[in-house]
Design a protein around this motif. Sequence first.
Motif, mmCIF file in Angstrom:
data_model
loop_
_atom_site.group_PDB
_atom_site.id
_atom_site.type_symbol
_atom_site.label_atom_id
_atom_site.label_comp_id
_atom_site.label_asym_id
_atom_site.label_seq_id
_atom_site.Cartn_x
_atom_site.Cartn_y
_atom_site.Cartn_z
ATOM 1 N N LYS A 3 -5.234 5.130 -34.013
ATOM 2 C CA LYS A 3 -3.843 5.313 -33.603
ATOM 3 C C LYS A 3 -3.829 5.657 -32.113
ATOM 4 N N MET A 4 -2.985 4.958 -31.339
ATOM 5 C CA MET A 4 -2.907 5.204 -29.911
ATOM 6 C C MET A 4 -1.448 5.409 -29.519
ATOM 7 N N SER A 5 -1.190 6.386 -28.649
ATOM 8 C CA SER A 5 0.186 6.653 -28.237
ATOM 9 C C SER A 5 0.241 7.046 -26.774
ATOM 10 N N LEU A 6 1.369 6.733 -26.132
ATOM 11 C CA LEU A 6 1.643 7.124 -24.756
ATOM 12 C C LEU A 6 2.855 8.045 -24.762
ATOM 13 N N SER A 7 2.813 9.063 -23.927
ATOM 14 C CA SER A 7 3.953 9.973 -23.850
ATOM 15 C C SER A 7 4.075 10.534 -22.441
ATOM 16 N N LYS A 8 5.286 10.868 -22.057
ATOM 17 C CA LYS A 8 5.512 11.474 -20.756
ATOM 18 C C LYS A 8 5.040 12.922 -20.777
ATOM 19 N N GLY A 9 4.612 13.402 -19.617
ATOM 20 C CA GLY A 9 4.151 14.782 -19.519
ATOM 21 C C GLY A 9 2.672 14.892 -19.826
ATOM 22 N N VAL A 10 2.172 16.113 -19.883
ATOM 23 C CA VAL A 10 0.764 16.379 -20.148
ATOM 24 C C VAL A 10 0.580 16.738 -21.617
ATOM 25 N N LYS A 11 -0.090 15.872 -22.349
ATOM 26 C CA LYS A 11 -0.359 16.079 -23.764
ATOM 27 C C LYS A 11 -1.828 15.745 -24.010
ATOM 28 N N GLU A 12 -2.647 16.762 -24.263
ATOM 29 C CA GLU A 12 -4.082 16.542 -24.395
ATOM 30 C C GLU A 12 -4.591 17.003 -25.763
ATOM 31 N N CYS A 13 -5.803 16.592 -26.083
ATOM 32 C CA CYS A 13 -6.395 16.967 -27.383
ATOM 33 C C CYS A 13 -6.664 18.471 -27.462
ATOM 34 N N TYR A 14 -6.906 19.090 -26.317
ATOM 35 C CA TYR A 14 -7.049 20.552 -26.267
ATOM 36 C C TYR A 14 -6.755 21.053 -24.861
#
Length: 210
Positions: A199-210
Amino acid sequence: MESQVRGGTRWKRFAVVMVPSVAATAAIGVALAQGALAASFSVSGQSFKVTADRLDGTGFLQYGAVDSGYTLKGEKAAHPVAVSAFDSAQIKNMCQSVVTPDIPLIGSVSLMLKAGGGDTPVKAENLYIDVEDLQADATFRGIDIGVAAKDANKGPGIKKGDTTNPYGFSQQADSATLTNVKQTAWATTAGTFKLSGLKMSLSKGVKECY
């Protein structure tokens, strides 16, 4: 109308930057930049983060190297890395993220990739991960610490093209298990890489795995 055209152009440029990044890093990164080369390609100006519940690998080798590449402004850069290599590896519940900052009119954009979250883990063969920072609980079996890198024989060996001292420090093991993995890496390569349930997604802002 003019601003719409400019916005579209910026997004196309963003896609050109991100697609190679996904292709290279999708070859996991749990453990995971190759350039000048711990990989035979110049690394981008973006490191990426990876998490995993568990990584089980056989034929483990780790040695130091230098990845050469660029900053996002096109300036040349070099990164010291610890290359973690496996003959084969299985990874459960893998997450990988990379953030592209300062996109005109948009700001930061985050790409997140997830795989191996079900009953079928991510599988990789001849896996090399160029790691800058790693946190995990680790168990090694049949470990040798302090082997000259060129003489290590339990893993896949030094990757062709890597910038490393063949007489330098390395460690190897028959197998390794890492749990609760958190890592920052510059590149990953693999002979084969199977991502189940991708599953791959793009989003605005900073969204990281940790």
